[in-house]
Design an enzyme around this catalytic site. Structure first.
Site: not given
Ligand code: GLC
Ligand code: CA
Length: 545
Positions: A24, A26, A28, A32, A273, A338-339
């Site tokens: 981050d 700035n 908040d 970013d 993906e 991230h999933d």
């Molecule tokens: C993919 C992304 C996930 C998102 C989903 C809908 O699986 O990795 O984070 O929520 O698509 O776009």
């Molecule tokens: Ca920020």
């Protein structure tokens, strides 16, 4: 063996950044683009070849950026297009490529296209999305279920029709069968390519083509072995008609042709993906003539029984399918994103070190998830701080993705150096930063960070690892997965122990070796493979002499 000259996306390593959570600039509480730019020196030192950024485009953030309201801009939360250009230039100056997320299946319901589309049945953009009449009894047009739970259809009072949303109702699906949609969405790729990006990670790539007749999905017979992770309601159906229609291959060929046209200047890349675990089916996404996406993501190391025989079977499945169908195709592996819950939480911190060694020695492009190089753990998210719509909509199933999205841990100060100490970060920083942070690990010669760095350096400087062939090794205990990577005369034996047992390895045929690295970073030198001792949770890379 003839040595091919592999492209960067084959011989290199990609590092995924979740922009909200990296740095981050700035104060908040939200990461970013300027924050990312400020950390490029760290990434260069780490030794990765490319970064992939999850979405940073204007978005109402119903799904934290995967609901896009303008494909060709930067959300003010993350900065400006000028910040983006500056980041790309700074990355390129360090030899780091930039891959961005492309979300073709759906827009935000706030996107001007959808706002138009929902205005009336006659609107010129009506057909840009998937609208259908209710059934006679008012029910949705078919039985499809949204990935995040509930019906995949939302009724629109004003025009008396339903629209399709494979994810949240705030994420209406685009109609890729409409030529204008396809044309406009391909323009989006050009926009970012012209801005200098090196490639795209394509969100739920195979969802963009569905059954043109929108037929009901068959019911899924109850099974103890889910195809992927247990996903609640979504698992009630076999997803035969709501994704992966064969027509998707034609679209991928168009995307590839577009990328190829840009690649005369320098190679551009695409990774889809695509959650498919039948390896022949998976391999089909390379295209019959390797003319589709550069690669479908291989999620084989995620949500697998973390044991040597299962992993070996998976790797051999992938290798087998490629050598049968596409000997020229190049594979890839990931441990998380991230999933998915973080690898160190899934298998434990000791195994996470071995897992990093495995990822960085398999045949195929590795993609690292930010923080995994430190062994970051899933965060503990108090109920009142939960943000992820998936977890909030289907509580109790462990589907929430906040734990793996907590801020990057830079140092041991309050908020881990991610944002100023007095600021509340968008998700809490884990309290373990005195051990798990860049600053804490940098000076410790045996830290996970220094292991990750050593492995990245070794992979980069060793053709056997970054582009060589793969051969399984027989005759090791079942708790061990062993394989050889080879390029020319260069041979590397990889031994991985999936348990907390000491293992005796006897491979007399391989003779003497030179141990180059152990996941403990505490030994090296001449070893006799007729009588080798692999310690608990250990992984080793050995030069065969
Ligand atoms: C993919 C992304 C996930 C998102 C989903 C809908 O699986 O990795 O984070 O929520 O698509 O776009
Ligand atoms: Ca920020």
């Amino acid at each position: 063996m003839a040595q091919k000259n592999r492209a960067w996306w084959q011989s290199g390593v990609i590092y995924q950044i979740y922009p909200r959570s990296y740095m981050d600039s700035n104060n908040d509480g939200i990461g970013d683009l300027k924050g990312i730019t400020s950390r490029l020196d760290y990434l260069q030192e780490l030794g990765i070849d490319a970064i992939w950024l999850s979405p940073f485009y204007p978005s109402p953030m119903a799904d934290f950026g995967y609901d896009i309201s303008d494909y060709c801009n930067v959300d003010p939360l993350f900065g400006t297009l000028a910040d983006f250009d500056e980041m790309v230039a700074a990355a390129h100056a360090r030899g780091i490529r930039v891959v961005v997320d492309y979300v073709p299946n759906h827009t935000s319901d706030q996107h001007p296209w959808f706002q138009e589309s929902r205005r009336s049945r006659q609107n010129p953009k009506r057909d840009w999305y998937v609208w259908r009449d209710p059934k006679a009894n008012g029910d949705p047009p078919n039985n499809w279920i949204s990935v995040f739970g509930g019906p995949a259809w939302e009724y629109d009072e004003a025009t008396g029709q339903y629209y399709l949303h494979s994810f949240l109702s705030q994420q209406p699906d685009l109609n890729w069968r409409n030529p204008e949609v396809k044309k406009t969405m391909l323009e989006v790729l050009r926009f970012w390519l012209d801005r200098g990006v090196d490639g795209f990670r394509i969100d739920v790539a195979h969802f963009i083509m569905k059954d043109p007749e929108l037929r009901d999905n068959p019911l899924q017979p109850p099974s103890d072995e889910p195809n992927w992770k247990p996903m609640g309601e979504y698992d009630r159906l076999i997803h035969l008609h709501d994704r992966g229609h064969p027509d998707v291959h034609g679209v991928f060929r168009e995307i590839r042709a577009l990328l190829n046209a840009y690649s005369t200047e320098r190679p551009r890349y695409s990774v889809g993906e695509i959650h498919v675990f039948d390896w022949d089916d998976w391999a089909s996404y390379y295209g019959r003539n390797l003319d589709e996406l550069h690669m479908p993501f291989n999620f084989g190391l995620v949500n697998i029984d973390w044991k040597a025989p299962a992993i070996r079977k998976m790797v051999e499945g992938v290798e087998g399918a490629l050598s049968r169908l596409h000997p020229e195709a190049w594979s890839n592996y990931v441990l998380g994103n991230h999933d998915e819950h973080r690898i160190a939480s899934r298998v434990g911190p000791e195994q996470a070190r071995m897992a990093m060694l495995l990822l960085l020695s398999l045949r195929g492009t590795p993609t690292l998830y930010y923080g995994d190089e430190l062994g970051m753990l899933d965060g503990d998210i108090p109920a009142d701080k939960e943000k992820d719509p998936w977890g909030l909509r289907q509580p109790g199933l462990g589907l929430g993705r906040d734990p793996e999205r907590t801020p990057m841990q830079w140092d041991a100060s309050v908020n881990g150096g991610f944002t100023a100490p007095e600021v509340e970060p968008w998700l809490p920083v884990s309290p373990n930063t005195s051990e798990i942070s860049v600053a804490a690990q940098r000076g410790n010669p045996r830290s996970m960070l220094n292991l990750s760095k050593a492995l990245l350096t070794m992979r980069r400087s060793t053709p056997a690892l970054n582009q060589g062939t793969y051969t399984s090794v027989e005759g090791v205990p079942p708790e061990c997965f062993a394989f050889i990577r080879q390029a020319g005369d260069q041979k590397r034996l990889v031994l991985t122990n999936f348990t907390s047992l000491d293992l005796r390895i006897s491979l007399p045929n391989l003779g003497q070796g030179n141990l180059l690295i152990s996941s403990y970073l505490d030994r090296a030198g001449r070893v006799d493979l007729a009588a080798f001792h692999l310690r608990e949770n250990e992984g080793c890379i050995i030069e065969l002499l």
